[in-house]
Design an enzyme around this catalytic site. Structure first.
Site, mmCIF file in Angstrom:
data_model
loop_
_atom_site.group_PDB
_atom_site.id
_atom_site.type_symbol
_atom_site.label_atom_id
_atom_site.label_comp_id
_atom_site.label_asym_id
_atom_site.label_seq_id
_atom_site.Cartn_x
_atom_site.Cartn_y
_atom_site.Cartn_z
ATOM 1 N N ASN A 9 6.983 -1.437 6.139
ATOM 2 C CA ASN A 9 6.953 -0.797 7.470
ATOM 3 C C ASN A 9 7.683 0.543 7.458
ATOM 4 O OD1 ASN A 9 6.311 -3.644 7.911
ATOM 5 N ND2 ASN A 9 6.337 -3.107 10.064
ATOM 6 N N LYS A 31 -8.088 -1.105 4.177
ATOM 7 C CA LYS A 31 -7.144 -0.827 3.080
ATOM 8 C C LYS A 31 -7.504 -1.662 1.853
ATOM 9 C CE LYS A 31 -4.758 2.317 5.047
ATOM 10 N NZ LYS A 31 -4.865 3.699 4.560
ATOM 11 N N THR A 69 -0.336 -4.936 4.561
ATOM 12 C CA THR A 69 -1.259 -5.731 5.361
ATOM 13 C C THR A 69 -2.321 -6.402 4.479
ATOM 14 O OG1 THR A 69 -2.616 -5.687 7.345
ATOM 15 C CG2 THR A 69 -2.804 -3.797 5.948
ATOM 16 N N SER A 74 -1.363 -0.610 2.157
ATOM 17 C CA SER A 74 -0.429 -1.246 3.097
ATOM 18 C C SER A 74 -0.182 -2.691 2.700
ATOM 19 C CB SER A 74 -1.055 -1.192 4.489
ATOM 20 O OG SER A 74 -0.402 -2.077 5.358
ATOM 21 N N TYR A 89 -8.541 -2.792 10.374
ATOM 22 C CA TYR A 89 -7.716 -1.769 9.720
ATOM 23 C C TYR A 89 -7.243 -2.283 8.350
ATOM 24 C CZ TYR A 89 -3.334 0.388 8.363
ATOM 25 O OH TYR A 89 -2.335 0.960 7.619
HETATM 26 C C1 UD1 Z 1 1.681 -2.904 11.477
HETATM 27 C C2 UD1 Z 1 0.645 -3.124 10.425
HETATM 28 C C3 UD1 Z 1 0.986 -2.363 9.173
HETATM 29 C C4 UD1 Z 1 1.275 -0.910 9.484
HETATM 30 C C5 UD1 Z 1 2.387 -0.864 10.522
HETATM 31 C C6 UD1 Z 1 2.762 0.561 10.879
HETATM 32 C C7 UD1 Z 1 -0.451 -5.304 10.078
HETATM 33 C C8 UD1 Z 1 -0.238 -6.774 9.887
HETATM 34 N N1 UD1 Z 1 0.634 -4.555 10.144
HETATM 35 O O1 UD1 Z 1 2.830 -3.572 11.020
HETATM 36 O O2 UD1 Z 1 -0.078 -2.451 8.275
HETATM 37 O O3 UD1 Z 1 1.701 -0.271 8.321
HETATM 38 O O4 UD1 Z 1 1.938 -1.545 11.686
HETATM 39 O O5 UD1 Z 1 1.724 1.214 11.514
HETATM 40 O O6 UD1 Z 1 -1.550 -4.882 10.129
HETATM 41 N N2 UD1 Z 1 7.138 -6.054 17.912
HETATM 42 C C9 UD1 Z 1 7.718 -6.457 19.104
HETATM 43 N N3 UD1 Z 1 7.597 -5.640 20.185
HETATM 44 C C10 UD1 Z 1 6.924 -4.432 20.141
HETATM 45 C C11 UD1 Z 1 6.326 -4.036 18.922
HETATM 46 C C12 UD1 Z 1 6.454 -4.866 17.833
HETATM 47 O O7 UD1 Z 1 8.322 -7.535 19.189
HETATM 48 O O8 UD1 Z 1 6.839 -3.758 21.178
HETATM 49 C C13 UD1 Z 1 7.292 -6.898 16.733
HETATM 50 C C14 UD1 Z 1 5.973 -7.356 16.150
HETATM 51 O O9 UD1 Z 1 5.567 -8.546 16.741
HETATM 52 C C15 UD1 Z 1 6.345 -7.492 14.676
HETATM 53 C C16 UD1 Z 1 7.437 -6.461 14.442
HETATM 54 O O10 UD1 Z 1 7.924 -6.128 15.737
HETATM 55 O O11 UD1 Z 1 6.887 -8.767 14.473
HETATM 56 C C17 UD1 Z 1 6.937 -5.217 13.765
HETATM 57 O O12 UD1 Z 1 5.783 -4.763 14.443
HETATM 58 P P1 UD1 Z 1 5.105 -3.336 14.148
HETATM 59 O O13 UD1 Z 1 6.144 -2.287 14.160
HETATM 60 O O14 UD1 Z 1 3.957 -3.185 15.083
HETATM 61 O O15 UD1 Z 1 4.632 -3.443 12.660
HETATM 62 P P2 UD1 Z 1 3.684 -4.530 11.924
HETATM 63 O O16 UD1 Z 1 2.840 -5.256 12.875
HETATM 64 O O17 UD1 Z 1 4.543 -5.291 10.998
#
Ligand code: UD1
Length: 342
Positions: A182, A156, A129, A127, A152
């Protein structure tokens, strides 16, 4: 005789898409899955697309005896794609030991058994990450790996290191780690996709479910980042493009075209989209207006992450073919099908 490939976690989100791609390229697939975050119904979804039912064994990879037994019965496996792992960032911060147990021990057991095979090829599901908040964007494979933000992420990073160290002392073992950005979207048939158990934590599943009306509004975690619209930027890759990258990487190993016996590739689109842009893109494809509210920044979130994909483009000759809109439309179609809506 078809080449037999083991896919661990093959009933999961990315695994199931990879199974379909492998089948379409003439491989025989055998799946191991413990069904902890998946369902046997996924086998029907796979069958409906490929018209081939893959072999399936319900095995928990933490049970070493079962792993040993599996490989005794399947010593003709010519390649392993390892997905089986826990993947909730938040849960890993609450229950770190579960993540070290689920994501590290099984990899070690697998590597022990792969080491006994006549053909030793492994694709590891890593990932972005592992980079943490990279200093330079887009992120290249040789960027410094910062301390991951979660247990997590650390599993990785450790997984990659274990494989790399083993490759350094075992020339017979050939492996590729794919660092996904992503992953989003679903197969165009909407017969396989991401099963969300409970409230989704990731942005796209939450956006889709809000579109359907399961949630009243989206929480945007932070609008005060130093990005053009203040929200975080990510590189969203269609799961079908991601699945194809696995098959290409596997073939590279099987055809012995790899230069190093351990290689790493970023798998992303190279383009970053903000949270606001994802919401707008969804509104455009669905014609539905979404409610949202601005919340505090989410702990552990990085501001911006998108891939430098030149290495995968040039060496693997892989390029994403599908767009963000394709990905969002397919995820939308999949979710509606789950709820039996038109
Ligand atoms: C996380 C993991 C990544 C994993 C991915 C998919 C980390 C840093 N990242 O990615 O390893 O592959 O999940 O499982 O460990 N957001 C909102 N509202 C929400 C949800 C998310 O604003 O309800 C924003 C988050 O703050 C972020 C973006 O959307 O800025 C993407 O979030 P998310 O889809 O959870 O993915 P990551 O955190 O990038």
């Amino acid at each position: 005789m078809k080449t037999k490939i083991l896919v661990t976690g093959g009933l999961g989100y990315i695994g199931s898409h990879v199974v379909v791609e492998l089948q379409s390229q003439g491989f025989e697939v055998i799946i191991i899955d413990d069904l902890s975050n998946s369902s046997e119904n996924v086998l029907d979804g796979i069958y409906s697309i490929s018209k081939i039912k893959p072999l399936f064994e319900k095995i928990d990879l933490k049970d070493r005896k079962s792993v040993v037994k599996f490989f005794k019965n399947h010593s003709d496996v010519k390649g392993v794609i390892h997905f089986a792992a826990s993947k909730s960032v938040e849960e890993s911060t609450i229950n770190p030991l579960k993540y070290y147990k689920n994501n590290v021990n099984p990899l070690i057991y697998l590597l022990h058994e792969i080491g006994k095979l006549s053909v030793q090829k492994l694709i590891f599901s890593s990932s972005c990450t592992v980079y943490g908040q990279a200093d330079i964007l887009p992120i290249k494979e040789n960027s410094t790996l910062k301390e991951p933000e979660s247990p997590y992420g650390f599993t990785k990073k450790i997984g990659e290191k274990i494989i790399k160290d083993l490759c350094a002392v075992n020339n017979t073992l050939n492996s590729v780690s794919l660092r996904y950005f992503n992953p989003i979207g679903a197969h165009k048939s909407a017969n396989i996709g991401e099963l969300t158990i409970g409230t989704p934590q990731n942005l796209v599943p939450f956006v889709i479910q809000t579109g359907i009306g399961i949630h009243e509004k989206i929480s945007i975690f932070g609008k005060d980042y130093s990005t053009p619209d203040g929200t975080c930027i990510r590189d969203y890759i269609h799961v079908v493009d991601l699945a194809k990258a696995h098959v290409i990487a596997l073939k590279r190993l099987l055809e012995e075209n790899n230069i190093e016996n351990y290689e790493v590739y970023n798998i992303g689109t190279g383009k970053g989209y903000s949270v606001m842009e994802i919401i707008s893109a969804f509104e455009e494809i669905s014609g539905i207006k979404l409610n949202y509210s601005i919340k505090e920044r989410r702990k552990g979130d990085i501001m911006s992450a998108y891939a430098d994909t030149k290495k995968a483009n040039l060496i693997l000759n892989w390029k994403p073919e599908l767009t963000l809109k394709d990905a969002l439309s397919s995820a939308w179609k999949w979710e509606k099908k789950q709820l039996k809506l038109k």
